[in-house]
Every structure is written in C-alpha cells, then in structure tokens.
Design a protein around this motif. Structure first.
Motif, PDB file in Angstrom:
ATOM      1  N   GLY A   5      10.935  13.861   9.023  1.00 30.90           N
ATOM      2  CA  GLY A   5      10.516  12.463   9.093  1.00 30.90           C
ATOM      3  C   GLY A   5       9.009  12.307   9.032  1.00 30.90           C
ATOM      4  N   MET A   6       8.293  13.130   9.780  1.00 31.36           N
ATOM      5  CA  MET A   6       6.833  13.064   9.792  1.00 31.36           C
ATOM      6  C   MET A   6       6.256  13.463   8.435  1.00 31.36           C
ATOM      7  SD  MET A   6       4.098  12.348  11.414  1.00 31.36           S
ATOM      8  CE  MET A   6       4.351  12.360  13.160  1.00 31.36           C
ATOM      9  N   ALA A   7       6.767  14.546   7.858  1.00 32.50           N
ATOM     10  CA  ALA A   7       6.275  15.003   6.555  1.00 32.50           C
ATOM     11  C   ALA A   7       6.549  13.951   5.481  1.00 32.50           C
ATOM     12  CB  ALA A   7       6.923  16.335   6.180  1.00 32.50           C
ATOM     13  N   SER A   8       7.733  13.368   5.506  1.00 32.66           N
ATOM     14  CA  SER A   8       8.075  12.333   4.517  1.00 32.66           C
ATOM     15  C   SER A   8       7.169  11.121   4.667  1.00 32.66           C
ATOM     16  CB  SER A   8       9.541  11.908   4.678  1.00 32.66           C
ATOM     17  OG  SER A   8      10.393  12.998   4.442  1.00 32.66           O
ATOM     18  N   GLY A   9       6.907  10.719   5.894  1.00 32.76           N
ATOM     19  CA  GLY A   9       6.014   9.583   6.129  1.00 32.76           C
ATOM     20  C   GLY A   9       4.608   9.854   5.623  1.00 32.76           C
ATOM     21  N   CYS A  10       4.103  11.053   5.904  1.00 27.42           N
ATOM     22  CA  CYS A  10       2.750  11.402   5.433  1.00 27.42           C
ATOM     23  C   CYS A  10       2.685  11.422   3.912  1.00 27.42           C
ATOM     24  CB  CYS A  10       2.333  12.745   6.000  1.00 27.42           C
ATOM     25  SG  CYS A  10       1.983  12.691   7.768  1.00 27.42           S
ATOM     26  N   ILE A  11       3.690  11.974   3.275  1.00 28.58           N
ATOM     27  CA  ILE A  11       3.722  12.010   1.811  1.00 28.58           C
ATOM     28  C   ILE A  11       3.776  10.599   1.253  1.00 28.58           C
ATOM     29  CG2 ILE A  11       5.137  12.667  -0.174  1.00 28.58           C
ATOM     30  CD1 ILE A  11       5.900  15.191   1.498  1.00 28.58           C
ATOM     31  N   MET A  12       4.644   9.778   1.818  1.00 30.19           N
ATOM     32  CA  MET A  12       4.786   8.405   1.344  1.00 30.19           C
ATOM     33  C   MET A  12       3.469   7.634   1.486  1.00 30.19           C
ATOM     34  SD  MET A  12       7.316   5.403   2.705  1.00 30.19           S
ATOM     35  CE  MET A  12       6.532   5.363   4.297  1.00 30.19           C
ATOM     36  N   PHE A  13       2.845   7.727   2.638  1.00 26.77           N
ATOM     37  CA  PHE A  13       1.611   6.981   2.850  1.00 26.77           C
ATOM     38  C   PHE A  13       0.448   7.541   2.051  1.00 26.77           C
ATOM     39  CE2 PHE A  13       3.848   5.363   6.639  1.00 26.77           C
ATOM     40  CZ  PHE A  13       3.720   4.018   6.358  1.00 26.77           C
ATOM     41  N   SER A  14       0.413   8.852   1.825  1.00 23.81           N
ATOM     42  CA  SER A  14      -0.674   9.407   1.019  1.00 23.81           C
ATOM     43  C   SER A  14      -0.590   8.872  -0.407  1.00 23.81           C
ATOM     44  CB  SER A  14      -0.657  10.931   1.035  1.00 23.81           C
ATOM     45  OG  SER A  14       0.439  11.438   0.304  1.00 23.81           O
ATOM     46  N   GLN A  15       0.598   8.704  -0.912  1.00 27.12           N
ATOM     47  CA  GLN A  15       0.751   8.136  -2.253  1.00 27.12           C
ATOM     48  C   GLN A  15       0.309   6.673  -2.278  1.00 27.12           C
ATOM     49  OE1 GLN A  15       1.446   9.825  -5.067  1.00 27.12           O
ATOM     50  NE2 GLN A  15       1.282  11.561  -3.691  1.00 27.12           N
ATOM     51  N   GLN A  16       0.573   5.946  -1.219  1.00 28.96           N
ATOM     52  CA  GLN A  16       0.131   4.551  -1.151  1.00 28.96           C
ATOM     53  C   GLN A  16      -1.382   4.466  -1.047  1.00 28.96           C
ATOM     54  OE1 GLN A  16       1.998   1.652  -1.529  1.00 28.96           O
ATOM     55  NE2 GLN A  16      -0.092   0.918  -1.745  1.00 28.96           N
ATOM     56  N   PHE A  17      -1.992   5.336  -0.236  1.00 31.78           N
ATOM     57  CA  PHE A  17      -3.458   5.353  -0.135  1.00 31.78           C
ATOM     58  C   PHE A  17      -4.081   5.689  -1.478  1.00 31.78           C
ATOM     59  CE2 PHE A  17      -2.874   6.739   4.527  1.00 31.78           C
ATOM     60  CZ  PHE A  17      -2.742   5.422   4.928  1.00 31.78           C
ATOM     61  N   HIS A  18      -3.463   6.619  -2.196  1.00 31.59           N
ATOM     62  CA  HIS A  18      -3.946   6.970  -3.532  1.00 31.59           C
ATOM     63  C   HIS A  18      -3.825   5.767  -4.466  1.00 31.59           C
ATOM     64  CE1 HIS A  18      -3.269   9.171  -7.528  1.00 31.59           C
ATOM     65  NE2 HIS A  18      -4.559   9.083  -7.328  1.00 31.59           N
ATOM     66  N   ALA A  19      -2.739   5.067  -4.409  1.00 31.93           N
ATOM     67  CA  ALA A  19      -2.571   3.876  -5.251  1.00 31.93           C
ATOM     68  C   ALA A  19      -3.630   2.828  -4.926  1.00 31.93           C
ATOM     69  CB  ALA A  19      -1.171   3.290  -5.062  1.00 31.93           C
ATOM     70  N   TRP A  20      -3.947   2.656  -3.646  1.00 35.53           N
ATOM     71  CA  TRP A  20      -4.976   1.693  -3.260  1.00 35.53           C
ATOM     72  C   TRP A  20      -6.347   2.100  -3.790  1.00 35.53           C
ATOM     73  CZ3 TRP A  20      -2.941   1.339   2.391  1.00 35.53           C
ATOM     74  CH2 TRP A  20      -1.950   0.360   2.462  1.00 35.53           C
ATOM     75  N   ALA A  21      -6.596   3.400  -3.983  1.00 32.32           N
ATOM     76  CA  ALA A  21      -7.879   3.859  -4.523  1.00 32.32           C
ATOM     77  C   ALA A  21      -8.079   3.377  -5.955  1.00 32.32           C
ATOM     78  CB  ALA A  21      -7.968   5.379  -4.461  1.00 32.32           C
ATOM     79  N   HIS A  22      -6.985   3.018  -6.622  1.00 31.12           N
ATOM     80  CA  HIS A  22      -7.064   2.487  -7.985  1.00 31.12           C
ATOM     81  C   HIS A  22      -7.317   0.980  -7.998  1.00 31.12           C
ATOM     82  CE1 HIS A  22      -5.761   5.969 -10.425  1.00 31.12           C
ATOM     83  NE2 HIS A  22      -5.171   6.341  -9.302  1.00 31.12           N
ATOM     84  N   GLY A  23      -7.114   0.328  -6.872  1.00 33.03           N
ATOM     85  CA  GLY A  23      -7.198  -1.129  -6.818  1.00 33.03           C
ATOM     86  C   GLY A  23      -8.592  -1.668  -6.581  1.00 33.03           C
ATOM     87  N   THR A  24      -8.784  -2.907  -7.003  1.00 31.04           N
ATOM     88  CA  THR A  24     -10.055  -3.593  -6.751  1.00 31.04           C
ATOM     89  C   THR A  24      -9.981  -4.280  -5.390  1.00 31.04           C
ATOM     90  OG1 THR A  24      -9.266  -5.578  -7.861  1.00 31.04           O
ATOM     91  CG2 THR A  24     -10.478  -3.984  -9.207  1.00 31.04           C
ATOM     92  N   LYS A  25     -11.136  -4.544  -4.805  1.00 28.68           N
ATOM     93  CA  LYS A  25     -11.182  -5.154  -3.475  1.00 28.68           C
ATOM     94  C   LYS A  25     -10.427  -6.473  -3.418  1.00 28.68           C
ATOM     95  CE  LYS A  25     -15.372  -3.165  -1.552  1.00 28.68           C
ATOM     96  NZ  LYS A  25     -16.646  -3.428  -0.887  1.00 28.68           N
ATOM     97  N   SER A  26     -10.504  -7.240  -4.480  1.00 29.53           N
ATOM     98  CA  SER A  26      -9.868  -8.561  -4.472  1.00 29.53           C
ATOM     99  C   SER A  26      -8.349  -8.478  -4.401  1.00 29.53           C
ATOM    100  CB  SER A  26     -10.286  -9.358  -5.702  1.00 29.53           C
ATOM    101  OG  SER A  26      -9.829  -8.713  -6.878  1.00 29.53           O
ATOM    102  N   LYS A  27      -7.769  -7.337  -4.772  1.00 30.83           N
ATOM    103  CA  LYS A  27      -6.309  -7.210  -4.783  1.00 30.83           C
ATOM    104  C   LYS A  27      -5.763  -6.392  -3.618  1.00 30.83           C
ATOM    105  CE  LYS A  27      -5.947  -7.732  -9.734  1.00 30.83           C
ATOM    106  NZ  LYS A  27      -5.478  -7.182 -10.996  1.00 30.83           N
ATOM    107  N   LEU A  28      -6.641  -6.021  -2.683  1.00 26.64           N
ATOM    108  CA  LEU A  28      -6.210  -5.187  -1.560  1.00 26.64           C
ATOM    109  C   LEU A  28      -6.203  -5.971  -0.255  1.00 26.64           C
ATOM    110  CD1 LEU A  28      -8.277  -1.979  -2.359  1.00 26.64           C
ATOM    111  CD2 LEU A  28      -5.844  -2.333  -2.738  1.00 26.64           C
ATOM    112  N   PRO A  29      -5.357  -5.563   0.703  1.00 29.68           N
ATOM    113  CA  PRO A  29      -5.373  -6.187   2.026  1.00 29.68           C
ATOM    114  C   PRO A  29      -6.732  -5.963   2.699  1.00 29.68           C
ATOM    115  CG  PRO A  29      -3.405  -4.827   1.743  1.00 29.68           C
ATOM    116  CD  PRO A  29      -4.298  -4.558   0.571  1.00 29.68           C
ATOM    117  N   PRO A  30      -7.185  -6.908   3.504  1.00 27.57           N
ATOM    118  CA  PRO A  30      -8.490  -6.772   4.172  1.00 27.57           C
ATOM    119  C   PRO A  30      -8.640  -5.488   4.994  1.00 27.57           C
ATOM    120  CG  PRO A  30      -7.638  -8.990   4.448  1.00 27.57           C
ATOM    121  CD  PRO A  30      -6.557  -8.190   3.788  1.00 27.57           C
TER     122      PRO A  30
END
Length: 93
Positions: A5-30
C-alpha cells in the motif's frame, strides 16, 4: 499489505508530481504552486533539464533535491552500465 500500500501510494503520487512539473502555474492548485516555489517539488524549468539531451542527468523528477549529488557521483551512469551488461540495452545518452 502495508508495504504494498505504501509503495503503491508513493509510486502513484510521484507520477502525479511529475505530471505537475509539466504544468504552468495558472493550471495548478495553489498548494502545488507553493510547493514548487518553495523547492519541495520540481519547478518547470528544473524539470526541463530532465527532457534535454544528453539525457544522462536530472533523473530525480519529483523534487530534484538529489540531482546534483547523483549527477556528480555518476550514480545513474553506473546503473546504466549495469543494465547494459545485464540486458544489452544501450542508454539514450
């Protein structure tokens, strides 16, 4: 089950953080913008180095805190050599 469960959560969130690195400030949560500005998450400009040739540096795509240390000590180059000798797959770099 706890480890999986912990490993899956870390993998899932790391992919989301990576996706956010592609986004512009205007399209990201504060909160994400604040974490990027504070250096906790990888900024868009830092992340761009991950996608530029020679593709042999900046592998840490969540926060980038370890990039300098790992690049200076050629950790990923050593891992690429291991993969090459074991699987005969050449690195992109």
């Amino acid at each position: 089950m706890g480890f999986v469960g912990m490993a899956s959560g870390c993998i899932m969130f790391s992919q989301q953080f990576h996706a956010w690195a592609h986004g512009t400030k205007s399209k990201l949560p504060p909160l994400v913008v604040a974490l990027r500005d504070g250096g906790v998450l990888l900024s868009r400009s830092q992340h761009a180095a991950h996608h530029r040739p020679p593709y042999n540096n900046n592998y840490c795509i969540v926060s980038g805190v370890w990039n300098r240390f790992l690049d200076e000590n050629k950790v990923f180059e050593a891992l690429e050599r291991v993969v090459f000798f074991k699987l005969r797959r050449r690195p992109r770099s």
